[in-house]
Design a protein around this motif. Structure first.
Motif, PDB file in Angstrom:
ATOM      1  N   PHE A  98       7.363  42.489  63.913  1.00 49.51           N
ATOM      2  CA  PHE A  98       7.382  43.947  63.994  1.00 49.51           C
ATOM      3  C   PHE A  98       7.409  44.423  65.448  1.00 49.51           C
ATOM      4  CE2 PHE A  98       5.153  42.775  60.062  1.00 49.51           C
ATOM      5  CZ  PHE A  98       5.976  43.395  59.142  1.00 49.51           C
ATOM      6  N   THR A  99       6.752  43.667  66.347  1.00 51.13           N
ATOM      7  CA  THR A  99       6.662  44.090  67.739  1.00 51.13           C
ATOM      8  C   THR A  99       7.957  43.853  68.504  1.00 51.13           C
ATOM      9  OG1 THR A  99       4.274  43.655  67.774  1.00 51.13           O
ATOM     10  CG2 THR A  99       5.388  43.801  69.899  1.00 51.13           C
ATOM     11  N   VAL A 100       8.447  42.617  68.516  1.00 51.99           N
ATOM     12  CA  VAL A 100       9.590  42.308  69.377  1.00 51.99           C
ATOM     13  C   VAL A 100      10.935  42.422  68.674  1.00 51.99           C
ATOM     14  CG1 VAL A 100       8.217  40.828  70.888  1.00 51.99           C
ATOM     15  CG2 VAL A 100       9.461  39.800  68.983  1.00 51.99           C
ATOM     16  N   VAL A 101      10.957  42.264  67.337  1.00 53.53           N
ATOM     17  CA  VAL A 101      12.228  42.379  66.618  1.00 53.53           C
ATOM     18  C   VAL A 101      12.461  43.811  66.167  1.00 53.53           C
ATOM     19  CG1 VAL A 101      13.566  41.626  64.617  1.00 53.53           C
ATOM     20  CG2 VAL A 101      12.205  39.960  65.900  1.00 53.53           C
ATOM     21  N   THR A 102      11.534  44.342  65.392  1.00 55.11           N
ATOM     22  CA  THR A 102      11.742  45.656  64.786  1.00 55.11           C
ATOM     23  C   THR A 102      11.664  46.796  65.797  1.00 55.11           C
ATOM     24  OG1 THR A 102      10.842  44.854  62.687  1.00 55.11           O
ATOM     25  CG2 THR A 102      10.913  47.236  63.007  1.00 55.11           C
ATOM     26  N   THR A 103      10.655  46.759  66.671  1.00 60.27           N
ATOM     27  CA  THR A 103      10.325  47.950  67.449  1.00 60.27           C
ATOM     28  C   THR A 103      10.790  47.919  68.892  1.00 60.27           C
ATOM     29  OG1 THR A 103       8.352  48.229  66.048  1.00 60.27           O
ATOM     30  CG2 THR A 103       8.434  49.501  68.091  1.00 60.27           C
ATOM     31  N   PHE A 104      10.433  46.894  69.667  1.00 59.50           N
ATOM     32  CA  PHE A 104      10.551  47.007  71.115  1.00 59.50           C
ATOM     33  C   PHE A 104      11.699  46.242  71.765  1.00 59.50           C
ATOM     34  CE2 PHE A 104       5.976  48.028  70.505  1.00 59.50           C
ATOM     35  CZ  PHE A 104       6.034  49.321  70.977  1.00 59.50           C
ATOM     36  N   ILE A 105      12.252  45.224  71.135  1.00 57.61           N
ATOM     37  CA  ILE A 105      13.300  44.453  71.809  1.00 57.61           C
ATOM     38  C   ILE A 105      14.595  44.444  70.999  1.00 57.61           C
ATOM     39  CG2 ILE A 105      13.951  42.244  72.824  1.00 57.61           C
ATOM     40  CD1 ILE A 105      11.693  43.584  74.310  1.00 57.61           C
ATOM     41  N   PHE A 106      14.595  43.786  69.840  1.00 59.92           N
ATOM     42  CA  PHE A 106      15.853  43.655  69.115  1.00 59.92           C
ATOM     43  C   PHE A 106      16.325  44.997  68.561  1.00 59.92           C
ATOM     44  CE2 PHE A 106      18.687  42.784  65.604  1.00 59.92           C
ATOM     45  CZ  PHE A 106      19.511  41.799  66.125  1.00 59.92           C
ATOM     46  N   GLY A 107      15.423  45.798  68.000  1.00 55.11           N
ATOM     47  CA  GLY A 107      15.821  47.101  67.460  1.00 55.11           C
ATOM     48  C   GLY A 107      16.483  47.982  68.500  1.00 55.11           C
ATOM     49  N   PRO A 108      15.840  48.203  69.674  1.00 56.99           N
ATOM     50  CA  PRO A 108      16.500  48.984  70.724  1.00 56.99           C
ATOM     51  C   PRO A 108      17.812  48.360  71.211  1.00 56.99           C
ATOM     52  CG  PRO A 108      14.148  48.902  71.126  1.00 56.99           C
ATOM     53  CD  PRO A 108      14.418  47.972  69.967  1.00 56.99           C
ATOM     54  N   TYR A 109      17.874  47.032  71.268  1.00 56.49           N
ATOM     55  CA  TYR A 109      19.132  46.352  71.631  1.00 56.49           C
ATOM     56  C   TYR A 109      20.228  46.700  70.629  1.00 56.49           C
ATOM     57  CZ  TYR A 109      22.430  42.425  71.214  1.00 56.49           C
ATOM     58  OH  TYR A 109      23.559  41.654  71.060  1.00 56.49           O
ATOM     59  N   PHE A 110      19.894  46.676  69.343  1.00 56.67           N
ATOM     60  CA  PHE A 110      20.865  47.013  68.306  1.00 56.67           C
ATOM     61  C   PHE A 110      21.348  48.455  68.473  1.00 56.67           C
ATOM     62  CE2 PHE A 110      22.032  48.827  64.242  1.00 56.67           C
ATOM     63  CZ  PHE A 110      22.836  47.854  63.665  1.00 56.67           C
ATOM     64  N   VAL A 111      20.406  49.382  68.653  1.00 54.81           N
ATOM     65  CA  VAL A 111      20.748  50.800  68.726  1.00 54.81           C
ATOM     66  C   VAL A 111      21.561  51.120  69.984  1.00 54.81           C
ATOM     67  CG1 VAL A 111      19.783  53.129  68.985  1.00 54.81           C
ATOM     68  CG2 VAL A 111      18.791  51.540  67.322  1.00 54.81           C
ATOM     69  N   SER A 112      21.144  50.566  71.121  1.00 55.26           N
ATOM     70  CA  SER A 112      21.739  50.986  72.392  1.00 55.26           C
ATOM     71  C   SER A 112      22.890  50.113  72.863  1.00 55.26           C
ATOM     72  CB  SER A 112      20.657  51.028  73.484  1.00 55.26           C
ATOM     73  OG  SER A 112      20.098  49.745  73.680  1.00 55.26           O
ATOM     74  N   ARG A 113      23.021  48.855  72.360  1.00 47.94           N
ATOM     75  CA  ARG A 113      24.032  47.960  72.897  1.00 47.94           C
ATOM     76  C   ARG A 113      24.984  47.379  71.850  1.00 47.94           C
ATOM     77  NH1 ARG A 113      21.417  43.579  76.616  1.00 47.94           N
ATOM     78  NH2 ARG A 113      23.640  43.104  76.859  1.00 47.94           N
ATOM     79  N   MET A 114      24.505  47.153  70.652  1.00 52.23           N
ATOM     80  CA  MET A 114      25.398  46.603  69.629  1.00 52.23           C
ATOM     81  C   MET A 114      26.292  47.674  69.028  1.00 52.23           C
ATOM     82  SD  MET A 114      23.676  43.641  67.314  1.00 52.23           S
ATOM     83  CE  MET A 114      25.287  43.456  66.545  1.00 52.23           C
ATOM     84  N   ALA A 115      25.694  48.853  68.792  1.00 53.23           N
ATOM     85  CA  ALA A 115      26.455  49.938  68.177  1.00 53.23           C
ATOM     86  C   ALA A 115      27.371  50.598  69.210  1.00 53.23           C
ATOM     87  CB  ALA A 115      25.506  50.970  67.578  1.00 53.23           C
ATOM     88  N   SER A 116      28.364  51.311  68.725  1.00 57.50           N
ATOM     89  CA  SER A 116      29.319  51.970  69.618  1.00 57.50           C
ATOM     90  C   SER A 116      28.690  53.100  70.410  1.00 57.50           C
ATOM     91  CB  SER A 116      30.503  52.511  68.802  1.00 57.50           C
ATOM     92  OG  SER A 116      30.043  53.419  67.803  1.00 57.50           O
ATOM     93  N   ASP A 117      27.666  53.746  69.855  1.00 59.54           N
ATOM     94  CA  ASP A 117      26.930  54.789  70.556  1.00 59.54           C
ATOM     95  C   ASP A 117      25.545  54.899  69.927  1.00 59.54           C
ATOM     96  OD1 ASP A 117      26.843  57.241  68.548  1.00 59.54           O
ATOM     97  OD2 ASP A 117      28.878  56.411  68.465  1.00 59.54           O
TER      98      ASP A 117
END
Length: 460
Positions: free
Chosen positions: A30-49
């Motif tokens: 929940f800490t590093v995947v969902t909330t603080f690392i992977f989730g923000p990476y998905f939102v800000s870098r994987m997606a087009s915007d």
């Protein structure tokens, strides 16, 4: 003596610590995947915007919540018939670990659908494991100690999440300007931040941590005695679930508590899952900055849980939950009202100057202050809700009632992420989407105010 008291005497110190270490094992997901690392990476870098990213992530969380809502009470009722919880935990642990390993493949440019699907399945498996672990609690200690071990376990969870988060920030995540981590090291294992490998590594890392630290629970924590075989257990469990759902309606205190929790937990879940990505997109935070933000929140969360453990014993679970929800409401208003150069919807103007360092603007510092309130409150809100429920039911009915408890925490859990995602997509404003969370927290808090404590007691 009641069954609960007998079972509590059988739980050794090692057994209780084994149970509490489950939260230590589970929290890094929940800490590093969902909330603080992977989730923000998905939102800000994987997606087009960021708008598309927040919407896709929100819909993934909603889909997981729907599956959890439908299946948790069914599985809880069946587990009461089969008896032991550990086989169920082992099954869902295997699914969760497999999904986390697959997240390593989520490179920039990968299809969003399969990444969201794998993440959602991991979330479902994580929640089901938690349901069965929680249902063991009434058998371990007397009711007067439940709030204490629940909050300590939750605090251990945040400590475990923080340890992994510190490792990611210090050893894996490189600053874009230097290519080195915040402590001046090259990323371990030759990870390339340009390919998102520092964020993608959090999946396998969380899987390994979970695998290692759930072992004490399997080895030392006492389980329920063996019940009936699985086929008749399914039949009897479903019949028992139907009976329990009718029974809940005849226990108005528990029913009101479950409805209140259904609403406020939806808001809390959405705030935790979507808050990191919202901050990363708004301020353009790097993994290092979002990771440091998470470390700050987890330090405060550990302190909050330790304080709440004492408060729960002294004043009861209801007081702890109510205070926590007030703090979360204030914090959510704060974060959605903050932007470059202002906070509180522009009532308080801030300097737009950027010092050039980490969290260089005044708005970022204000956001962190609101984040401290979240860190202080969201652990106790959940841990004392768990002890509120455990104090309101007997050990022999804990499985099916914690299944319904999970249902209450998830039956509308798709609603807040879905509303956040939809309002974000329609308005083009992540801030307006996040504001929807306030409605859920405040409505649940109002309903909880009129709920008796313990929930099975008549009157307040």
């Amino acid at each position: 003596m009641s069954e609960t008291g007998i079972e509590a005497r059988k739980a050794s110190r090692a057994g209780i610590w084994g149970w509490m270490l489950f939260d230590w094992a589970a929290q890094p997901f929940f800490t590093v995947v969902t909330t603080f690392i992977f989730g923000p990476y998905f939102v800000s870098r994987m997606a087009s915007d960021p708008v598309a990213g927040q919407a896709a992530w929100g819909y993934g969380v909603a889909a997981a919540g729907f599956a959890i809502a439908v299946l948790s009470p069914v599985l809880g009722a069946i587990s009461d018939q089969t008896g032991p919880r550990k086989p169920w935990i082992a099954c869902f642990a295997a699914i969760k670990i497999a999904c986390l390993l697959l997240l390593w493949l989520a490179a920039p440019g990968s299809g969003l659908f399969w990444v969201v699907a794998v993440f959602s399945l991991a979330s479902v498996a994580a929640e089901f494991s938690t349901v069965f672990n929680d249902s063991m609690m009434p058998r371990l200690v007397p009711k007067e100690e439940i709030g204490k071990i629940s909050n300590i376990a939750w605090g251990l969870g945040y400590l475990g999440g923080m340890v992994v988060l510190i490792f990611v920030v210090a050893c894996l995540a490189a600053l874009p300007e230097t290519g080195l981590t915040i402590v001046g090291l090259k990323p371990l294992f030759g990870l390339d931040p340009a390919l998102g490998e520092d964020a993608r590594a959090t999946g396998p890392l969380s899987a390994l941590w979970y695998l290692v630290f759930i072992l004490p629970m399997f080895l030392f924590t006492p389980d329920a005695v063996k019940g009936i075989p699985i086929r008749p257990a399914v039949r009897h469990g479903l019949a028992e679930l139907k009976s329990t759902l009718g029974e809940v309606r005849r226990r108005p205190g528990i029913f009101r508590f479950l409805i209140a929790r259904m609403i406020y937990q939806d808001g809390v879940n959405a705030l935790i899952v979507l808050g990191g990505g919202f901050a990363a997109a708004m301020f353009g935070w790097s993994i290092t900055e979002i990771g440091l933000f998470g470390i700050i929140l987890n330090v405060v969360a550990i302190f909050g849980c330790l304080v709440a453990a004492r408060m729960d014993s002294a004043f009861g679970s209801k007081v702890v939950v109510m205070v926590s929800l007030v703090l979360l409401s204030v914090a959510t208003v704060g974060i959605v009202s903050t932007g470059p150069g202002y906070t509180l919807f522009g009532v308080l103007q801030l300097s737009a100057a950027d010092s050039g360092g980490l969290f260089g603007t005044a708005a970022e510092k204000a956001y962190i202050l609101y984040g401290l309130l979240i860190g202080l409150a969201f652990g106790p809100a959940q841990a004392s809700s768990r002890s509120y429920m455990a104090r309101s039911v007997s050990a022999e009915e804990a499985g099916r009632y914690f299944g319904i408890y999970a249902l209450a925490g998830r039956v509308t859990s798709f609603a807040a992420p879905f509303m956040v995602a939809t309002v974000t997509a329609l308005s083009g404003s992540p801030r307006l989407g996040m504001a929807m969370i306030i409605l859920f927290i405040v409505t649940g808090m109002v309903l909880l105010a009129g709920t008796p404590y313990p929930a099975d007691r008549k009157g307040r």
